[in-house]
Write an enzyme that holds these catalytic residues in place. Structure first.
Site, PDB file in Angstrom:
ATOM      1  N   LYS A 116       0.855  -1.189   0.000  1.00  0.00           N
ATOM      2  CA  LYS A 116       0.000   0.000   0.000  1.00  0.00           C
ATOM      3  C   LYS A 116       0.887   1.233   0.000  1.00  0.00           C
ATOM      4  O   LYS A 116       2.040   1.176   0.417  1.00  0.00           O
ATOM      5  CB  LYS A 116      -0.911   0.021   1.231  1.00  0.00           C
TER       6      LYS A 116
ATOM      7  N   ASP B  18      -6.884   4.513  -5.090  1.00  0.00           N
ATOM      8  CA  ASP B  18      -7.512   4.384  -3.769  1.00  0.00           C
ATOM      9  C   ASP B  18      -8.203   5.720  -3.529  1.00  0.00           C
ATOM     10  O   ASP B  18      -8.422   6.496  -4.479  1.00  0.00           O
ATOM     11  CB  ASP B  18      -6.461   4.061  -2.696  1.00  0.00           C
TER      12      ASP B  18
END
Length: 444
Positions: A126, A166
């Protein structure tokens, strides 16, 4: 002290300033206790949990860029490459002022298990930055994205680490990042997913997380003797996941009556007008007050409040820890039958436990919002093969993946005597694949 408790204590001591990461680790390891206890000697000797909870690497860097007034701005960029035992690191880039290393670590840790559940060969990672794209011009967003990738490009690649979108990172941002990566490296490869359809993107990627959420929700309902027709759904959020969750729910015959954003929420008893919502959020990038102004049946309320509306199914699709214990009590009291997470860890630990203890079916985000990363992996496959599948082909693969996830987490929970505990089932099913791969590859 058990091995799980030893590791939890060590992780808490080492990461005391990262509450979201600690919450994610505690939730996972607590539900894995039966699996760990059955293999405790072996896992302890191999330090499996220590290796699992410590990222392979954490990258933090400065992102300088120039705004439209000629002023230099400086943000912080992050990439946490958590675990690549089953494939290249895979996970989104979050652009939001709240981003810090603890949030990126929590998201990357969750991503390990989510990616494993898809059945596809992708590891967990991430990244992101505390940059806020809201209110910025296209030129300013481009300046930031180019600077961000100028540093990050050294650490990513189609077979190394494949970032995606995201919160705050949509098609515009991915396009700017991909252009800069290509410019620096000279490589035209599938290094980012969520790309535009004209340069390697996949049909159905935009819809994938929201659609996938509804595919697993429908399978859950079906396996408990219910269907989606005429069910009332409360959705939080009004971004990509929420919009397409609402769209697919209504295609299935349900009625979605709420959406929200960071300032307030909408209650629309006639059902959310998805096309209007898209216009407000995707085109105008405006607040929900504009939705309410354009639709007579809609009520706008400041602050929080989505979960007070009576519903059959709750779909939290906004951000972490948005559904609190009091919300869970309200949902249960109102007869809510199922809560399925569209965001990453949107339900607090206390709220999750209350829902489970009070007969509300609950599927956690690492299972129910895996449709986005699953379709990103399908985009990687198309890039590798130099192919482009139709929307129907991708959507059919997505639906099958989500149905398989439901049955895998259901089976895992049953195997360890926890039938109906889909949080434990998701963690166990995701963990087993990663753990076996880690053990097979030696100490690395």
């Amino acid at each position: 002290m058990s091995y799980v408790d030893e590791v939890l204590a060590r992780v808490k001591e080492k990461n005391a300033s990262e509450p979201e990461f600690l919450q994610a680790v505690e939730e996972v390891l607590d539900s894995l206790r039966p699996v760990i206890e059955a293999n405790e000697e072996k896992y302890r000797k191999e330090a499996l949990l220590e290796r699992l909870t410590e990222p392979d690497r954490q990258i933090k860097f400065r992102v300088p860029w120039v705004d439209d007034k000629g002023q230099v701005q400086v943000n912080t960029g992050y990439r946490v490459q958590f675990n690549n035992a089953i494939g290249p690191y895979k996970g989104g880039l979050r652009l939001h002022p709240s981003v810090n290393i603890g949030i990126i670590k929590f998201l990357g840790f969750e991503q390990i298990f989510k990616n494993s559940l898809t059945g596809l060969p992708i590891g967990g990672g991430k990244g992101g930055s505390d940059f806020d794209p809201k209110g910025k011009s296209d030129r300013e967003v481009m300046a930031f994205c180019q600077s961000f990738i100028t540093e990050l490009y050294k650490y990513i690649g189609a077979d190394v680490d494949v970032p995606a979108g995201d919160i705050g990172t949509g098609a515009r941002e991915i396009g700017y990042m991909y252009g800069q990566y290509k410019r620096i490296t000279g490589l035209y490869e599938g290094v980012l997913t969520g790309k535009g359809l004209t340069f390697g993107g996949s049909l159905a990627r935009t819809e994938a997380t929201g659609y996938g959420l509804l595919y697993i929700t429908r399978e859950l309902m079906k396996c408990h003797g219910m269907d989606m027709k005429d069910k009332i759904c409360c959705v939080s959020g009004s971004g990509n996941v929420a919009i397409y969750a609402a769209q697919k729910a209504q295609q299935m015959g349900a009625k979605v009556v709420t959406v929200s954003d960071s300032t307030g929420w909408i209650y629309d008893p006639e059902g959310i007008d998805v096309e209007l919502l898209k216009e407000v959020k995707e085109v105008k990038r405006a607040r929900l007050t504009e939705y309410a102004a354009a639709r007579k049946s809609a009520e706008y309320h400041e602050g929080r409040g989505v979960w007070q509306i009576k519903c059959d199914i709750a779909l939290p699709c906004a951000t972490q820890n948005e559904l609190h214990l009091e919300d869970a009590k309200q949902l249960a009291a109102n007869g809510c039958k199922a809560v399925c997470e569209g965001a990453n860890m949107p339900t607090t630990l206390e709220a999750t436990k209350y829902l489970q203890d009070n007969g509300v079916l609950f599927i956690c985000g690492k299972a129910s919002n895996a449709g986005g990363v699953a379709t990103s992996a399908l985009e990687m496959t198309q890039n590798s093969e130099r192919l482009s599948w139709t929307f129907e082909e991708v959507d059919a693969k997505l639906e099958q993946i989500m149905v398989n996830i439901y049955h895998n987490i259901d089976d895992a929970a049953k195997r360890y005597g926890m039938e109906g505990n889909y949080v434990a089932g998701a963690n166990i099913a995701g963990f087993e694949k990663v753990a076996n791969a880690m053990l097979a590859q030696g100490v690395c």
